[in-house]
Design an enzyme around this catalytic site. Structure first.
Site, PDB file in Angstrom:
ATOM      1  N   CYS A 201     -14.584 -35.646   1.467  1.00  0.00           N
ATOM      2  CA  CYS A 201     -15.818 -35.626   2.332  1.00  0.00           C
ATOM      3  C   CYS A 201     -16.778 -36.060   1.502  1.00  0.00           C
ATOM      4  O   CYS A 201     -17.879 -36.462   2.187  1.00  0.00           O
ATOM      5  CB  CYS A 201     -15.859 -34.507   2.932  1.00  0.00           C
TER       6      CYS A 201
ATOM      7  N   HIS B  84     -23.142 -33.258   5.105  1.00  0.00           N
ATOM      8  CA  HIS B  84     -21.815 -33.380   5.577  1.00  0.00           C
ATOM      9  C   HIS B  84     -21.731 -32.510   6.828  1.00  0.00           C
ATOM     10  O   HIS B  84     -21.882 -31.408   6.713  1.00  0.00           O
ATOM     11  CB  HIS B  84     -20.750 -33.242   4.513  1.00  0.00           C
TER      12      HIS B  84
ATOM     13  N   ASN C  18     -15.578 -33.123  12.278  1.00  0.00           N
ATOM     14  CA  ASN C  18     -15.663 -33.542  10.904  1.00  0.00           C
ATOM     15  C   ASN C  18     -15.045 -34.896  10.711  1.00  0.00           C
ATOM     16  O   ASN C  18     -13.953 -34.842  10.867  1.00  0.00           O
ATOM     17  CB  ASN C  18     -15.002 -32.150  10.179  1.00  0.00           C
TER      18      ASN C  18
HETATM   19  O1  UT7 Z   1     -15.130 -31.206   5.301  1.00  0.00           O
HETATM   20  C1  UT7 Z   1     -14.488 -30.175   4.393  1.00  0.00           C
HETATM   21  C2  UT7 Z   1     -13.103 -29.520   4.546  1.00  0.00           C
HETATM   22  N1  UT7 Z   1     -13.412 -28.417   5.803  1.00  0.00           N
HETATM   23  C3  UT7 Z   1     -14.334 -27.336   5.846  1.00  0.00           C
HETATM   24  O2  UT7 Z   1     -15.315 -27.331   5.326  1.00  0.00           O
HETATM   25  C4  UT7 Z   1     -13.872 -26.440   6.782  1.00  0.00           C
HETATM   26  C5  UT7 Z   1     -14.506 -24.901   5.914  1.00  0.00           C
HETATM   27  N2  UT7 Z   1     -14.264 -23.840   6.592  1.00  0.00           N
HETATM   28  C6  UT7 Z   1     -14.362 -23.356   8.054  1.00  0.00           C
HETATM   29  O3  UT7 Z   1     -15.267 -24.231   8.805  1.00  0.00           O
HETATM   30  C7  UT7 Z   1     -14.007 -22.225   8.579  1.00  0.00           C
HETATM   31  O4  UT7 Z   1     -13.499 -21.350   7.728  1.00  0.00           O
HETATM   32  C8  UT7 Z   1     -13.050 -22.328   9.860  1.00  0.00           C
HETATM   33  C9  UT7 Z   1     -13.579 -23.003  11.007  1.00  0.00           C
HETATM   34  C10 UT7 Z   1     -11.869 -23.363   9.307  1.00  0.00           C
HETATM   35  C11 UT7 Z   1     -12.339 -21.219  10.217  1.00  0.00           C
HETATM   36  O5  UT7 Z   1     -13.586 -20.391  10.721  1.00  0.00           O
HETATM   37  P1  UT7 Z   1     -13.446 -18.724  10.317  1.00  0.00           P
HETATM   38  O6  UT7 Z   1     -14.670 -17.968  11.081  1.00  0.00           O
HETATM   39  O7  UT7 Z   1     -13.756 -18.797   8.738  1.00  0.00           O
HETATM   40  O8  UT7 Z   1     -12.240 -18.212  11.214  1.00  0.00           O
HETATM   41  P2  UT7 Z   1     -11.276 -17.539   9.970  1.00  0.00           P
HETATM   42  O9  UT7 Z   1     -10.329 -18.527   9.268  1.00  0.00           O
HETATM   43  O10 UT7 Z   1     -11.426 -16.268   9.333  1.00  0.00           O
HETATM   44  O11 UT7 Z   1     -10.077 -17.101  11.140  1.00  0.00           O
HETATM   45  C12 UT7 Z   1     -10.659 -15.894  12.139  1.00  0.00           C
HETATM   46  C13 UT7 Z   1      -9.465 -15.947  13.385  1.00  0.00           C
HETATM   47  C14 UT7 Z   1      -8.131 -15.934  12.801  1.00  0.00           C
HETATM   48  O12 UT7 Z   1      -7.319 -14.914  13.764  1.00  0.00           O
HETATM   49  P3  UT7 Z   1      -6.948 -13.435  13.028  1.00  0.00           P
HETATM   50  O13 UT7 Z   1      -5.935 -13.714  11.849  1.00  0.00           O
HETATM   51  O14 UT7 Z   1      -8.162 -12.701  12.648  1.00  0.00           O
HETATM   52  O15 UT7 Z   1      -6.185 -13.077  14.202  1.00  0.00           O
HETATM   53  C15 UT7 Z   1      -7.540 -17.325  13.202  1.00  0.00           C
HETATM   54  O16 UT7 Z   1      -6.230 -17.334  13.367  1.00  0.00           O
HETATM   55  O17 UT7 Z   1      -9.588 -17.148  14.210  1.00  0.00           O
HETATM   56  C16 UT7 Z   1      -8.382 -17.563  14.451  1.00  0.00           C
HETATM   57  N3  UT7 Z   1      -8.412 -19.128  14.662  1.00  0.00           N
HETATM   58  C17 UT7 Z   1      -8.793 -19.434  15.923  1.00  0.00           C
HETATM   59  N4  UT7 Z   1      -8.641 -18.968  16.904  1.00  0.00           N
HETATM   60  C18 UT7 Z   1      -8.880 -19.843  17.975  1.00  0.00           C
HETATM   61  C19 UT7 Z   1      -8.571 -20.158  13.679  1.00  0.00           C
HETATM   62  N5  UT7 Z   1      -8.620 -21.260  14.399  1.00  0.00           N
HETATM   63  C20 UT7 Z   1      -8.689 -21.074  15.808  1.00  0.00           C
HETATM   64  C21 UT7 Z   1      -8.800 -21.634  16.824  1.00  0.00           C
HETATM   65  N6  UT7 Z   1      -9.071 -21.200  18.193  1.00  0.00           N
HETATM   66  N7  UT7 Z   1      -9.118 -23.209  16.592  1.00  0.00           N
END
Ligand code: UT7
Length: 347
Positions: A132, A274, A304
């Site tokens: 990115c 970004h 993104n």
């Molecule tokens: O461009 C560079 C590349 N990408 C990035 O920069 C992304 C960087 N990371 C992020 O933006 C965030 O970490 C995410 C958006 C990917 C995830 O957000 P988060 O607040 O860090 O969530 P998490 O990974 O801690 O997950 C929390 C919960 C999980 O459930 P459990 O295990 O707590 O039951 C996930 O399974 O949210 C769940 N989850 C979802 N729930 C509903 C993950 N994706 C989804 C979804 N819908 N789409």
């Protein structure tokens, strides 16, 4: 030497002494017309508009039709930029396309396909693979080609078709990405020594290489006859780790770039980050004590788009009248590699 010749030599020296700058002459972008809402995911995944918006700031993404490849979006954005500037394709010396989602697996580059399709008969062409952060790397590469005298007109684009490489069954990744391309023309210009791409910081941390990867299909894990596991060809990401890395490098990197150029937030019209997650931008703003209002944010509409996100943002800012000649802006990105970096630009 006669008097006249002597005067001429002095004038020529004077002209040569004017600083050559790498100036962005125009910016434009292209996204597919198909606009997919968060609600559409709920039909086939355990997710919701509420979760996606509250965790990322994303509302929509634009998704390419099956017949479209990355170069199609790049060509459209590059053609629009050339039309705006009146520069003929034959005057382009170099094409740099930042992408991690090429039409093919490295053979050939997207930039060569673009070179042919826009008719840039005298241009060199190469892709920049820096996740990115690719557009930021490509802008700094363009600046160095211009300052070194190797090129006068350079098309720089970020172009990605992420919808083709994500796992549509993985809610952790598929809701985050969109397709698009943004392009600029960078030209040599000595009329105003203060304008242009002034300084960049480019960094990498390969110890995090596997936090964001497509495992299979390269030379480490090549395809084998009859044993293709689609899941290993899709993009997978340790979102939490990338999130933590991003907040750290964005907040520290912006401050570094300002301090090394002896400027403060007051000197900047905009920071163009970004667009990966609005929460990353909010957390970085808080950590670096920069008002959130300085950051341009358009992730709601495009999600993104990786290397395309910053040129798409710049283009939207221009069409909304948010960028004026003379504005000082700072871009900052991070992504696969891991890579990160930023450009300081006098628009
Ligand atoms: O461009 C560079 C590349 N990408 C990035 O920069 C992304 C960087 N990371 C992020 O933006 C965030 O970490 C995410 C958006 C990917 C995830 O957000 P988060 O607040 O860090 O969530 P998490 O990974 O801690 O997950 C929390 C919960 C999980 O459930 P459990 O295990 O707590 O039951 C996930 O399974 O949210 C769940 N989850 C979802 N729930 C509903 C993950 N994706 C989804 C979804 N819908 N789409």
């Amino acid at each position: 030497m006669g008097k006249e010749t002597c005067l001429l030599t002095q004038q020529t020296n004077h002209i040569n002494m004017k600083a050559m700058q790498a100036v962005i002459r125009a910016v434009d972008f292209a996204v597919p017309s198909r606009r997919m809402s968060n609600e559409e995911f709920s039909a086939f995944l355990d997710t919701s508009d509420e979760w996606i918006r509250s965790h990322t700031g994303i509302g929509y993404r634009h998704i390419a039709e099956p017949s479209v490849a990355t170069s199609d979006l790049a060509v459209e954005a590059c053609k629009k930029v050339l039309e705006k500037t009146g520069i003929a394709p034959e005057e382009v010396d170099l094409i740099l396309i930042a992408t991690a989602t090429g039409d093919f697996l490295g053979f050939p580059s997207v930039s060569c396909i673009v070179q042919d399709r826009i008719g840039a008969k005298k241009a060199a062409a190469m892709d920049v693979v820096a996740g990115c952060t690719g557009f930021i790397y490509a802008l700094e590469t363009a600046r160095n080609f211009i300052l070194g005298g190797g090129a006068r007109n350079i098309l720089v684009a970020g172009a990605e078709l992420l919808s083709r490489v994500i796992d549509w069954k993985d809610r952790n990744t598929c809701v985050l990405f969109g397709d698009g391309a943004g392009a600029v023309l960078v030209s040599a210009d000595s009329s105003d020594g203060n304008r242009g791409i002034l300084h960049s910081v480019l960094r990498s941390d390969g110890s995090g290489a596997r936090l964001l990867e497509r495992t299979e299909g390269g030379t480490r894990f090549p395809f084998k006859d009859g044993v293709i596991d689609p899941a290993r060809t899709y993009l997978k990401m340790d979102g939490r780790q990338v999130y933590n890395f991003a907040v750290k490098v964005v907040s520290e990197g912006i401050v570094d770039l300002m301090e090394s150029n002896h400027i403060t937030t007051d000197d900047l019209s905009w920071i163009v980050p970004h667009q990966a997650n609005v929460r990353i931008i909010e957390a970085a703003a808080k950590r670096s004590k920069i008002p959130l209002s300085k950051f341009f944010i358009n992730i709601e509409e495009y999600a993104n788009t990786s290397a395309a996100s910053i040129p798409i943002a710049l283009s939207e800012m221009c069409s909304k009248g948010l960028l004026k000649a003379g504005d000082l802006i700072l871009t900052f990105g991070f992504g696969a590699g891991l890579t990160y970096g930023g450009n300081l630009i006098r628009w």
